[in-house]
Motif scaffolding. Structure first.
Motif, PDB file in Angstrom:
ATOM      1  N   TRP A 218      49.448  25.008  40.649  1.00  0.00           N
ATOM      2  CA  TRP A 218      48.530  24.087  39.986  1.00  0.00           C
ATOM      3  C   TRP A 218      47.410  24.846  39.267  1.00  0.00           C
ATOM      4  N   GLY A 219      46.461  25.433  40.009  1.00  0.00           N
ATOM      5  CA  GLY A 219      45.336  26.098  39.373  1.00  0.00           C
ATOM      6  C   GLY A 219      45.149  27.530  39.830  1.00  0.00           C
ATOM      7  N   LEU A 220      44.412  28.326  39.021  1.00  0.00           N
ATOM      8  CA  LEU A 220      44.132  29.724  39.331  1.00  0.00           C
ATOM      9  C   LEU A 220      42.685  30.065  38.985  1.00  0.00           C
ATOM     10  N   ILE A 227      42.894  36.735  43.785  1.00  0.00           N
ATOM     11  CA  ILE A 227      43.295  35.594  42.959  1.00  0.00           C
ATOM     12  C   ILE A 227      43.436  34.379  43.874  1.00  0.00           C
ATOM     13  N   TYR A 228      42.849  33.263  43.464  1.00  0.00           N
ATOM     14  CA  TYR A 228      42.915  32.017  44.234  1.00  0.00           C
ATOM     15  C   TYR A 228      43.857  31.042  43.531  1.00  0.00           C
ATOM     16  N   TRP A 237      45.233  29.139  48.126  1.00  0.00           N
ATOM     17  CA  TRP A 237      45.842  30.375  48.615  1.00  0.00           C
ATOM     18  C   TRP A 237      45.141  31.597  48.045  1.00  0.00           C
ATOM     19  N   LEU A 238      45.060  32.653  48.854  1.00  0.00           N
ATOM     20  CA  LEU A 238      44.458  33.911  48.442  1.00  0.00           C
ATOM     21  C   LEU A 238      45.573  34.919  48.176  1.00  0.00           C
ATOM     22  N   LEU A 239      45.652  35.376  46.922  1.00  0.00           N
ATOM     23  CA  LEU A 239      46.715  36.295  46.510  1.00  0.00           C
ATOM     24  C   LEU A 239      46.170  37.704  46.294  1.00  0.00           C
ATOM     25  N   ASN A 240      46.930  38.682  46.752  1.00  0.00           N
ATOM     26  CA  ASN A 240      46.638  40.068  46.438  1.00  0.00           C
ATOM     27  C   ASN A 240      46.962  40.285  44.964  1.00  0.00           C
ATOM     28  N   ASP A 248      46.692  34.635  52.600  1.00  0.00           N
ATOM     29  CA  ASP A 248      45.928  33.729  53.460  1.00  0.00           C
ATOM     30  C   ASP A 248      45.644  32.455  52.670  1.00  0.00           C
ATOM     31  N   TYR A 249      44.938  31.520  53.289  1.00  0.00           N
ATOM     32  CA  TYR A 249      44.523  30.321  52.561  1.00  0.00           C
ATOM     33  C   TYR A 249      43.285  29.721  53.211  1.00  0.00           C
TER      34      TYR A 249
END
Length: 345
Positions: A218-220, A227-228, A237-240, A248-249
């Motif tokens: 959906w969104g970034l 990156i969320y 969500w938390l992206l590397n 994680d989230y």
């Protein structure tokens, strides 16, 4: 088939069914008691756990976990993230082991504030764009649009509305949110489970990535290190940024409950601004624990654009660090609004 073979097959089938029915887990002799009222507890409280020993077993020890992490019988929730959790007790007694579990929801301890806004400027925006995400980079807006066979990635002159650069996504992709980090554009697709990475200057596609536990894109947004990503639920969500793995989230909650349908995201001064799909509003979120600090009602803006049959909801938030103002638009809106946020009443 002869009678012997038929009877053998029937026997084996019954044997398999019988074995399967015995695999159900025995009901625990224990249950967990908490001080969470109807399962809800404030982040400002201590969570207290105790065990109800229904059959008066002689207990050797009890291990409590919160979403798999060991906790004490009483502990502060002050540093915990908000949202739904599973509390599990592993009970050791009489050379046996049983487990019991219960669910709790950690809520914020304060109601969200209500921020207001002033419109500073209005700029032209492509009325055909089904806007999914916008972001500033070097005083220029980059936009991702959606719909199958219409999805695009664009670079815009926001003052004139002119499309400076444009590429179309393949017909099978529905474009979603976008963010820019380290001279790379990251763009999501909706239900295709894939995102794309482009060179910010040339729009050349550099790579793609698949989603992890989240099912939709959906969104970034990003904070220069992480990156969320939203997926249409209450989770972010938390992206590397190197591996693009969902590490994680956080769960977006107020003092009353969850806020779902989190959509377009923007990182602004240490907080996540999130468009709530079909609500015409934006939630200001603490990225450390998911707490909604404030809300902004942008729904009046929809009445200020050209009204037409395909006009859709607010969706598009971008922060310009140069002007320190926020830009908002919507799906098939012919205007881009520059606003300043008023935090104090």
């Amino acid at each position: 088939m002869n009678t012997f073979k038929a009877l053998t097959i029937i026997f084996l089938s019954l044997f398999i069914i019988s074995c399967g029915s015995n695999s159900s887990q025995k009901k625990s002799d224990f249950s967990i008691k908490t001080n969470a009222e109807k399962g809800n507890i404030s982040i400002s409280e201590n969570l207290n756990l105790s065990l109800e020993n229904k059959k008066n077993h002689t207990i050797d020890s009890v291990l409590y976990t919160l979403n798999g992490k060991k906790v004490n019988e009483s502990f502060s929730l002050n540093n915990h993230k908000l949202g739904k959790y599973t509390v599990e007790a592993t009970v050791y007694f009489n050379n046996e082991k049983q487990t019991a579990n219960t669910n709790i929801t950690i809520l914020n301890n304060e109601a969200p504030k209500v921020y207001k806004y002033n419109i500073i400027n209005e700029y032209p925006h492509d009325i055909t764009s089904y806007t999914q995400g916008i972001e500033f980079f070097n005083d220029t807006i980059y936009e991702s649009t959606g719909q199958y066979r219409e999805s695009k990635l664009r670079k815009l002159d926001y003052k004139t509305g002119e499309v400076v650069k444009n590429i179309n996504l393949a017909d099978e992709y529905f474009g979603e949110g976008v963010t820019i980090l380290n001279n790379k554009i990251y763009q999501l697709t909706w239900q295709e489970g894939i995102g794309f990475v482009y060179d910010v200057n040339t729009f050349d596609k550099l790579s793609s990535f698949k989603y992890g536990n989240s099912k939709e894109g959906w969104g970034l947004c990003n904070d220069d290190n992480t990156i969320y990503k939203s997926d249409g639920t209450e989770k972010i969500w938390l992206l590397n940024p190197e591996t693009l793995i969902e590490q994680d989230y956080i769960q977006v909650f107020t003092n009353k409950g969850k806020i779902g349908r989190i959509n377009e995201l923007e990182w602004i001064n240490g907080k996540i601004y999130a468009n709530i799909y079909q609500r015409g509003g934006v939630a200001v979120i603490n990225p450390k624990n998911g707490a909604v600090i404030a809300v902004i009602d942008f729904s009046p803006l929809k009445k200020k654009v050209t009204q037409h049959e395909k006009l859709d909801v607010l969706n598009g938030i971008a922060y310009n660090p140069k002007t320190k103002t926020i830009f908002v638009t919507g799906k098939r809106w012919d205007k881009l609004f520059e606003v300043e946020i008023i935090e104090k009443q």
